[in-house]
Write a protein that holds these residues in place. Structure first.
Motif, PDB file in Angstrom:
ATOM      1  N   UNK A 350      -7.673  59.611  -5.360  1.00  0.00           N
ATOM      2  CA  UNK A 350      -8.289  58.598  -6.219  1.00  0.00           C
ATOM      3  C   UNK A 350      -7.404  58.211  -7.380  1.00  0.00           C
ATOM      4  N   UNK A 351      -6.843  59.215  -8.063  1.00  0.00           N
ATOM      5  CA  UNK A 351      -5.945  58.942  -9.197  1.00  0.00           C
ATOM      6  C   UNK A 351      -4.696  58.208  -8.721  1.00  0.00           C
ATOM      7  N   UNK A 352      -4.110  58.674  -7.616  1.00  0.00           N
ATOM      8  CA  UNK A 352      -2.911  58.031  -7.072  1.00  0.00           C
ATOM      9  C   UNK A 352      -3.180  56.575  -6.708  1.00  0.00           C
ATOM     10  N   UNK A 423       0.623  62.619  -8.752  1.00  0.00           N
ATOM     11  CA  UNK A 423       1.948  62.206  -9.232  1.00  0.00           C
ATOM     12  C   UNK A 423       2.919  62.026  -8.074  1.00  0.00           C
ATOM     13  N   UNK A 424       2.887  62.941  -7.113  1.00  0.00           N
ATOM     14  CA  UNK A 424       3.807  62.836  -5.972  1.00  0.00           C
ATOM     15  C   UNK A 424       3.416  61.686  -5.051  1.00  0.00           C
ATOM     16  N   UNK A 425       2.115  61.525  -4.826  1.00  0.00           N
ATOM     17  CA  UNK A 425       1.667  60.576  -3.811  1.00  0.00           C
ATOM     18  C   UNK A 425       1.567  59.139  -4.298  1.00  0.00           C
ATOM     19  N   UNK A 429       2.588  55.948  -2.037  1.00  0.00           N
ATOM     20  CA  UNK A 429       1.628  54.854  -1.833  1.00  0.00           C
ATOM     21  C   UNK A 429       2.158  53.543  -2.400  1.00  0.00           C
ATOM     22  N   UNK A 430       2.747  53.615  -3.608  1.00  0.00           N
ATOM     23  CA  UNK A 430       3.264  52.408  -4.252  1.00  0.00           C
ATOM     24  C   UNK A 430       4.346  51.739  -3.420  1.00  0.00           C
TER      25      UNK A 430
END
Length: 539
Positions: A350-352, A423-425, A429-430
């Motif tokens: 969700x955060x990612x 932070x990693x994902x 995703x971006x």
């Protein structure tokens, strides 16, 4: 009518996913302080250290040696993984099986189940199990990379072979070609380029996995990062992180070039890439044998056999009066940790996703150059470069290393684990979602831009309706990956099953480990099932 129903299903799925994310936030006790007393100051020190990493000659030389060791483990692991993937991938594809449906389906299901088991368990969990069974040998890291990556590659190879166009195969069959001839002259030439492309991507991932093998005491860049974090020397930490980023960028660039040249049938570059790959494989195995004095045959000594036998029997509860997996008192806390781990994974994705959605439009190349929005500005290129750089940093640093740093800032619990995973994902995703925007039909978006729509309106009314199905597919796919990784961030105090796994390993409660792995596998398979179901709706 059907289109209207599909649209409603997609909207309902989106609403459900948002509500599930909001539900995951209730696990955090927001009344308690989330940061360490000195967490804010530590965060500023870590950020400040990015600007001036330690570039002293001795640290650079140490980073160079550690980078080579990281690459060596990754290459050796991928060598074995490719062998596993080719053998089991071909068997799981069904191209060699007889045409009798019951036997063929049963055989394919059996080998796909094996591949599913191999890839379900994270490489660091395999590493801890191998260290407990065989000791602190480089092969504990190499096999820990080889097994899950063999499962992942094998599943992809099987799907590629199964999806081959039947017309060329039928043409070969008409000439009387055997099944082996069909495989080598029909199937493999048709999927070779895609196989190489995906193998290179997994090699990039294997380098990151190799870096986190430091957690079990093996060397490499991750080991140096861990030592520097223990000494609170953040300047050294970022030096080693920059070397890891450089490796990932080089592999990513090499992979992109190889893919494009394969598409253009450029045999010269492909031949050069093959020789470089061959040199890396030979160099890595020579280094292991000559410098590390690590022979594969040492794993199969009688002494190692006795240790491994004792360890794996202990996992099955042999010698215990009441193994954990037969005790109701053991199940209750583990099920609670399983629930916390599930919530951590949902919170992380969700955060990612939120950060990705905020940054993805300016991260698209056709927005930066003005082709999509019909407006050019130097600021667009500046934001493009800054966001793309953050994507590279985000995905180059493994989740465990992010967790090692974040745990100095946040109180222990599932929140630092979720933040580390996010932070990693978000960078992965971006990058994936920005490429979706770059492949969009630009004409409808230009109409919105020319009518004076803001960037937010372009995102809401122009971009999102077109890209949401693909965005959802990538988000759900990354959630599957995050679910496998949640156990890892728990090793450094980020809560969930991973923290209990580490404690059980430390206290030699091996039947507890079996129970934890069972619940962990259930979570992974649940994520696979729900993700596949949701992707069908999102299409």
């Amino acid at each position: 009518m059907k289109q209207s129903l599909r649209f409603q299903q997609k909207n309902l799925l989106t609403i459900i996913l948002v509500l599930v994310f909001l539900w995951s936030l209730h696990v955090i006790d927001w009344k308690e302080p989330l940061l360490h007393p000195g967490g804010g100051a530590t965060f500023l020190q870590i950020i400040e250290a990015i600007i001036h990493p330690d570039l002293s000659p001795e640290i650079l030389l140490l980073a160079l040696n550690s980078a080579w060791l990281t690459i060596t483990y990754a290459v050796a692991g991928m060598t074995i993984a490719i062998v596993i993937a080719v053998v089991f991938g071909v068997l799981a594809s069904g191209v060699l099986q007889s045409s009798q449906k019951p036997f063929s389906s049963l055989s394919k299901s059996f080998f796909r189940a094996i591949l599913g088991f191999l890839r379900a368990i994270h490489e660091l969990v395999w590493a801890l199990l191998f260290v407990a069974a065989f000791g602190l040998t480089p092969y504990s890291a190499i096999l820990a990379i080889a097994i899950p990556y063999g499962g992942i590659l094998g599943r992809i190879f099987a799907d590629m072979l199964s999806d081959v166009n039947n017309e060329p195969i039928q043409s070969l069959q008409s000439t009387g070609a055997s099944r082996w001839q069909l495989l080598f002259y029909g199937y493999i030439p048709l999927v070779k380029a895609n196989m190489i492309s995906y193998t290179m991507y997994r090699f990039e991932c294997a380098v990151r996995s190799s870096a986190v093998m430091s957690f079990v005491g093996l060397g490499g860049l991750g080991y140096q990062i861990q030592l520097s974090l223990d000494d609170l020397n953040y300047e050294e930490v970022w030096t080693f992180v920059l070397f890891l980023m450089a490796i990932v960028i080089v592999i990513d660039g090499w992979s992109s070039q190889w893919r494009s040249r394969l598409a253009k049938r450029s045999s010269r570059f492909s031949l050069l890439s093959f020789f470089i790959s061959f040199a890396l494989v030979v160099g890595s195995w020579m280094y292991l044998y000559v410098v590390e004095h690590a022979s594969l045959f040492t794993l199969f000594t009688d002494e190692n056999g006795q240790y491994a036998k004792k360890f794996f029997l202990s996992l099955l509860g042999v010698g215990e009066e009441s193994p954990a997996f037969f005790s109701a008192q053991s199940w209750l806390p583990i099920l609670q940790l399983t629930y916390d781990t599930l919530m951590m994974s949902i919170m992380a994705i969700g955060i990612a996703t939120i950060v990705m959605l905020i940054t993805v439009v300016p991260a698209a190349r056709n927005v930066a150059n003005g082709k999509l929005t019909m407006s050019r500005s130097p600021f667009h290129w500046v934001s493009f470069l800054l966001i793309r750089s953050s994507y590279i940093l985000s995905r180059a640093v493994p989740e465990l290393i992010w967790a090692m740093m974040i745990i100095f800032i946040f109180q222990p619990g599932i929140l630092p684990g979720a933040v580390a995973l996010a932070l990693h994902n978000f960078g992965i995703l971006g990058k994936l979602c920005a490429e979706v925007i770059e492949d969009l039909d630009e004409r409808p978006i230009r109409h919105l831009s020319s009518s004076g729509a803001s960037h937010a309106q372009i995102l809401l009314y122009g971009v999102l309706p077109s890209v949401l199905p693909k965005f959802l597919s990538f988000i759900l796919y990354r959630w599957e990956v995050i679910m496998r990784t949640t156990i890892v961030v728990g090793f450094v105090g980020a809560g969930g099953l991973g923290q209990q796994f580490k404690l059980s390993m430390s206290y030699f409660h091996y039947s507890d480990i079996t129970l934890i792995i069972f619940c962990y596998l259930l979570l992974v398979w649940l994520a696979d099932f729900l993700s596949e179901l949701s992707r069908k709706i999102a299409k």
